[in-house]
Write a protein that holds these residues in place. Structure first.
Motif, short mmCIF file in Angstrom:
data_model
loop_
_atom_site.label_atom_id
_atom_site.label_comp_id
_atom_site.label_asym_id
_atom_site.label_seq_id
_atom_site.Cartn_x
_atom_site.Cartn_y
_atom_site.Cartn_z
N UNK A 73 0.71 -1.25 0.32
CA UNK A 73 0.14 0.27 -0.16
C UNK A 73 0.79 1.32 -0.27
N UNK A 74 0.90 1.59 -0.58
CA UNK A 74 1.19 3.44 -1.19
C UNK A 74 1.06 4.53 -0.04
N UNK A 75 2.14 5.98 -0.05
CA UNK A 75 1.42 6.76 0.68
C UNK A 75 -0.14 7.22 0.44
N UNK A 76 -0.40 7.32 -0.68
CA UNK A 76 -1.64 7.57 -0.86
C UNK A 76 -3.21 6.66 -0.51
N UNK A 77 -2.46 6.06 -0.23
CA UNK A 77 -3.62 4.60 0.42
C UNK A 77 -4.32 3.32 -0.90
N UNK A 78 -3.03 4.00 -2.41
CA UNK A 78 -3.54 2.97 -3.55
C UNK A 78 -2.16 2.00 -3.46
N UNK A 79 -2.72 0.48 -4.34
CA UNK A 79 -2.39 -1.16 -3.98
C UNK A 79 -0.58 -0.49 -5.37
N UNK A 80 0.36 -0.79 -5.17
CA UNK A 80 1.05 -1.33 -6.18
C UNK A 80 1.33 -3.31 -6.15
N UNK A 81 2.43 -3.26 -6.63
CA UNK A 81 3.31 -4.71 -6.67
C UNK A 81 4.53 -4.52 -6.22
#
Length: 230
Positions: A10-18
């Motif tokens: 989970x990145x800082x803006x709340x959206x996911x990454x891999x």
């Protein structure tokens, strides 16, 4: 030693990454995956190109690195909302497995958009190496191949979203950039999150015109280059 599987972060803006443990690299900025894609590829990419070339349709986009599908999904939404036809060509040699892309929170975000419910998953589920219309304004071709092997079409806008030069130096070399530049139409744009001095030097050597563009959250700058119009 057993290969470690990709995992969702989970990145800082709340959206996911891999995140890929084997190369210690994530698909997006840890400062915000969603905000990074919006800033680099939509605001300073697609919107900027469209402002200069309003009325020129369809917009032909080539993406290096389908990855999570975020850039393609955002472009699909933009195309439908603006009723502007887009032909989207993207490559990815190592597509994500179903259990990963279905767990990304873009799937949940997609379900809250009345007119776009299910499109994020469909982008992943559609066949590779075949072009198809996803909506009235968005046609996509995904290819499971490498940048070195892909056959490029005439392109208006390049989304260069490969891993960093430190992790995938072969994708940032001059011969690859020459291949891309050769496919770019007059007035085409090249955009990427990367702001490495050597990249800018090489793009300038290819006679592309460079802008000074602010970077997304957490980065001072990004790179945008234009091919001269005839």
């Amino acid at each position: 030693m057993e290969k470690q599987a990709p995992r969702i972060i989970t990145t800082e803006d709340g959206s996911h990454s891999v995140y890929l443990p084997e190369i210690n690299e994530s698909y997006h900025s840890s400062d915000g995956a969603f905000k990074e894609s919006i800033h680099v590829y939509l605001l300073y990419g697609l919107e900027a190109w469209y402002a200069r070339n309003r009325g020129k349709f369809p917009i032909r986009i080539f993406e290096v690195g389908f990855g999570t599908g975020l850039n393609a999904w955002l472009t699909l939404i933009w195309a439908e909302q603006n009723q502007v036809p887009v032909l989207y060509h993207t490559i990815e040699p190592y597509p994500l497995e179903k259990d990963i892309y279905e767990a990304l929170n873009f799937t949940q975000m997609d379900e809250t958009l009345t007119h776009f419910n299910g499109y994020f998953k469909r982008l992943h589920q559609m066949d590779w190496d075949k072009g198809m219309p996803m909506t009235d304004y968005f046609n996509i071709k995904k290819e499971k191949t490498t940048l070195q092997e892909v056959q490029l079409y005439p392109t208006d806008l390049v989304f260069f979203d490969a891993f960093s030069p430190k992790k995938q130096p072969e994708l940032w070399e001059m011969d690859v950039l020459e291949k891309i530049e050769d496919s770019m139409n007059p007035s085409a744009a090249f955009v990427t999150y990367c702001a490495a001095a050597n990249l800018k030097k090489n793009l300038g050597a290819l006679n592309l015109s460079l802008d000074e563009v602010p970077g997304p959250l957490g980065k001072k700058e990004m790179t945008r280059a234009w091919k001269k119009s005839k």
